[in-house]
Design a protein around this motif. Sequence first.
Motif, PDB file in Angstrom:
ATOM      1  N   GLN A 169       0.634  -1.326  -0.017  1.00 33.15           N
ATOM      2  CA  GLN A 169       0.018   0.139  -0.151  1.00 33.15           C
ATOM      3  C   GLN A 169       0.851   1.209   0.066  1.00 33.15           C
ATOM      4  N   VAL A 170       1.879   1.208   0.986  1.00 36.63           N
ATOM      5  CA  VAL A 170       2.872   2.319   0.851  1.00 36.63           C
ATOM      6  C   VAL A 170       3.449   2.665  -0.474  1.00 36.63           C
ATOM      7  N   LYS A 171       3.991   1.266  -1.014  1.00 37.27           N
ATOM      8  CA  LYS A 171       4.644   1.635  -2.415  1.00 37.27           C
ATOM      9  C   LYS A 171       3.726   2.175  -3.208  1.00 37.27           C
ATOM     10  N   GLU A 172       2.439   1.934  -3.464  1.00 35.27           N
ATOM     11  CA  GLU A 172       1.469   2.324  -4.525  1.00 35.27           C
ATOM     12  C   GLU A 172       1.275   3.879  -4.167  1.00 35.27           C
ATOM     13  N   ARG A 173       0.924   4.178  -2.895  1.00 34.48           N
ATOM     14  CA  ARG A 173       0.629   5.527  -2.720  1.00 34.48           C
ATOM     15  C   ARG A 173       1.998   6.519  -2.766  1.00 34.48           C
ATOM     16  N   LEU A 174       3.135   6.023  -2.434  1.00 40.47           N
ATOM     17  CA  LEU A 174       4.268   6.718  -2.459  1.00 40.47           C
ATOM     18  C   LEU A 174       4.714   7.302  -3.865  1.00 40.47           C
ATOM     19  N   PHE A 175       4.357   6.114  -4.797  1.00 44.07           N
ATOM     20  CA  PHE A 175       4.648   6.341  -6.123  1.00 44.07           C
ATOM     21  C   PHE A 175       3.723   7.433  -6.757  1.00 44.07           C
ATOM     22  N   GLN A 176       2.279   7.316  -6.356  1.00 44.21           N
ATOM     23  CA  GLN A 176       1.362   8.146  -6.896  1.00 44.21           C
ATOM     24  C   GLN A 176       1.750   9.502  -6.147  1.00 44.21           C
ATOM     25  N   ASP A 177       2.176   9.678  -5.161  1.00 35.43           N
ATOM     26  CA  ASP A 177       2.487  10.818  -4.468  1.00 35.43           C
ATOM     27  C   ASP A 177       3.703  11.738  -5.164  1.00 35.43           C
ATOM     28  N   ALA A 178       4.576  10.894  -5.659  1.00 32.18           N
ATOM     29  CA  ALA A 178       5.966  11.358  -6.289  1.00 32.18           C
ATOM     30  C   ALA A 178       5.563  11.971  -7.547  1.00 32.18           C
ATOM     31  N   ALA A 179       4.804  11.283  -8.197  1.00 28.78           N
ATOM     32  CA  ALA A 179       4.216  11.561  -9.830  1.00 28.78           C
ATOM     33  C   ALA A 179       3.506  12.812  -9.620  1.00 28.78           C
ATOM     34  N   THR A 180       2.724  13.049  -8.674  1.00 22.67           N
ATOM     35  CA  THR A 180       1.517  14.153  -8.857  1.00 22.67           C
ATOM     36  C   THR A 180       1.807  15.560  -7.781  1.00 22.67           C
ATOM     37  N   ASN A 181       2.921  15.279  -6.868  1.00 22.00           N
ATOM     38  CA  ASN A 181       3.117  16.391  -6.068  1.00 22.00           C
ATOM     39  C   ASN A 181       4.512  16.781  -6.428  1.00 22.00           C
ATOM     40  N   SER A 182       4.308  18.269  -6.380  1.00 22.06           N
ATOM     41  CA  SER A 182       5.596  19.099  -6.841  1.00 22.06           C
ATOM     42  C   SER A 182       6.651  19.310  -5.724  1.00 22.06           C
ATOM     43  N   ASP A 183       6.121  18.953  -4.367  1.00 20.24           N
ATOM     44  CA  ASP A 183       6.998  19.221  -3.316  1.00 20.24           C
ATOM     45  C   ASP A 183       7.871  17.623  -3.434  1.00 20.24           C
ATOM     46  N   HIS A 184       9.202  17.765  -3.245  1.00 25.39           N
ATOM     47  CA  HIS A 184       9.880  16.700  -3.484  1.00 25.39           C
ATOM     48  C   HIS A 184      10.453  15.929  -2.250  1.00 25.39           C
TER      49      HIS A 184
END
Length: 613
Positions: free
Chosen positions: A388-403
Amino acid sequence: MAERKKARKKKEEPKMLAEIAWEVCNQVGGIYTVIRSKAPVMVDQWGKDYVLVGPKIHPNVSSDFEEHMDDKIPIAQVVREMKEMGWDVSFGTWLVSGRPQTVLLNPASVMPQLGNIKYFYWQDHHIDFNNHDPLVDEVMAFGFMVKEFLFRMARVCLEQDVELLAHFHEWMAGTAIADIRKEQIPIKTVFTTHATLLGRYLAMNDPYFYDHLPFLNWESEANNFNVNTIARLERACAHGANILSTVSEVTAKECIHLLGRSPEAIVPNGLNIERFSVLHEVQNLHHKYKEQINHFVMGHFFQSYTFDLNNVIYFFTSGRFEFKNKGYDLTLEALARLNYKMKKHKINKTVVMFFITKQPFHSINQEVMTSRAVMEEIDHNCEEIMKQVKERLFQDAATNSDHRLPELNKLVDDYWKLRYRRTIQSWKTKRLPSVVTHNLINDADDQILNFLRGANLLNHETDKVKIVYHPDFISSTSPLFGMEYGQFVRGCHMGIFPSYYEPWGYTPVECLARGVSAVTSDLSGFGDYVKTLDIGDEEHGIYMIDRVNQDYHSAAEQLSEKMLAFVKTTGRERIASRNLAEDLSEEFDWKNLIKHYDHAYDLALEKYPIENK
């Protein structure tokens, strides 16, 4: 005979060898390993002139043996002749490395003749069978069939001007020897005793067995242990054979005093040693299987308390449950002393000692099984959370401008957080981890458990030495380990085998072959033999305990010191020793040790030449 191998350069005259053992296609003891591991070398040397003979009694024989008949082979012709007599005789291939030709004789098919078999044996060799023993009945029936088979083979060999050798392992396979000699059947016989019957009984019951050995009366001792018939059968085998052999100099002394004959040949036991082409593969396998052992240790201990798995040393011992003979008593005493010394010197390591043996039990300990099951559930929860963390972390990395890395807790659903917390809470306990994994039938009188209770070596959190007593052999179907015994050995760091009575001892050799250091004693046949080797030292992974020249407590102190020295070694030092242990193991490859068997056969033929007529 057909298809003689070119490898048999020394054998100018045509010869045939029949090797008879109760353990052919029948896994009941160490001789099974001898016969099975030696088969490829024997087939390579003798080709079609080599045949194994064993009893058809193993319930799983159909899965280990493939029957076939070839009328062109003399052995098959003899088998067919015996079948026509109404006997259950099979000829085929044992499905092990080397695929040796094998003849299986079913003792049940001659049981109606057992009375006559015993009567004539008593009449000819003065051995009575007054006390009923089902095993002796099977052995005598099998021996009668072996004699009849070899008699017919000898007739064929004489017709073809071929010398016939018969090699018998232990009394259970050798009762035909006395009849072969009396009837002057033209066969050269070699008898190998792997351990004398009385020697095993006496060593278990006499703490000064080796001191008393020269003064023992074999007949009175046989009567004392109610094994008079078997002892006489064993002596008949030893005295009737052309050549008597045994597996070590240690057992040779028993032969002199308990069998009344000095062996003409020593035939040490070997293994098929397989080495990897690259050294790091040994370390890779050790790491792989150590991780599986780590998994068991976490399930067994970590519900109560934890320790650093990066600073754990795994010791083990294994074999039949012979508390004194196998050195379990000495090992336990040494472990108690090691525990004290590691505490005293504040050594930041933990030793986990496994006792792998066979004892009657009701079932696996319920607490042990429950702990493992809950830990598996924790493992499952962690896998789902990671997914679950992997899926949401990847989604967050792809959509969030905060690095910056987001707070990971926010990526996990409350359901999994709750399930994770509740599972751990239900798992943790203040109970001490059990020292035994099964519910023993005779728990109150078990010698290992009683020592642990008396020494208070009960897996306290403060103990530096932890104990896991597993009263069942390890296999891939084991619900606790789920791995083969050989894989378990590779995952450990050292095998502990300071035997008091061990005619040979395969377990240290099996350790060395897998790059694992081993402790042995100079009272074992293996230990006595390894002392003669230039590289039989601690640098090459073998640690010797002197049990010939020092008492029990001195030997226990020596063992504890050697254990302590090993615990203090670095990982780099253990890797180097692991590679050198493989070098030493090559000394016990059958390719190097088969020469001793060849010597025994040459002795039989030279000392007692067959006069073909």
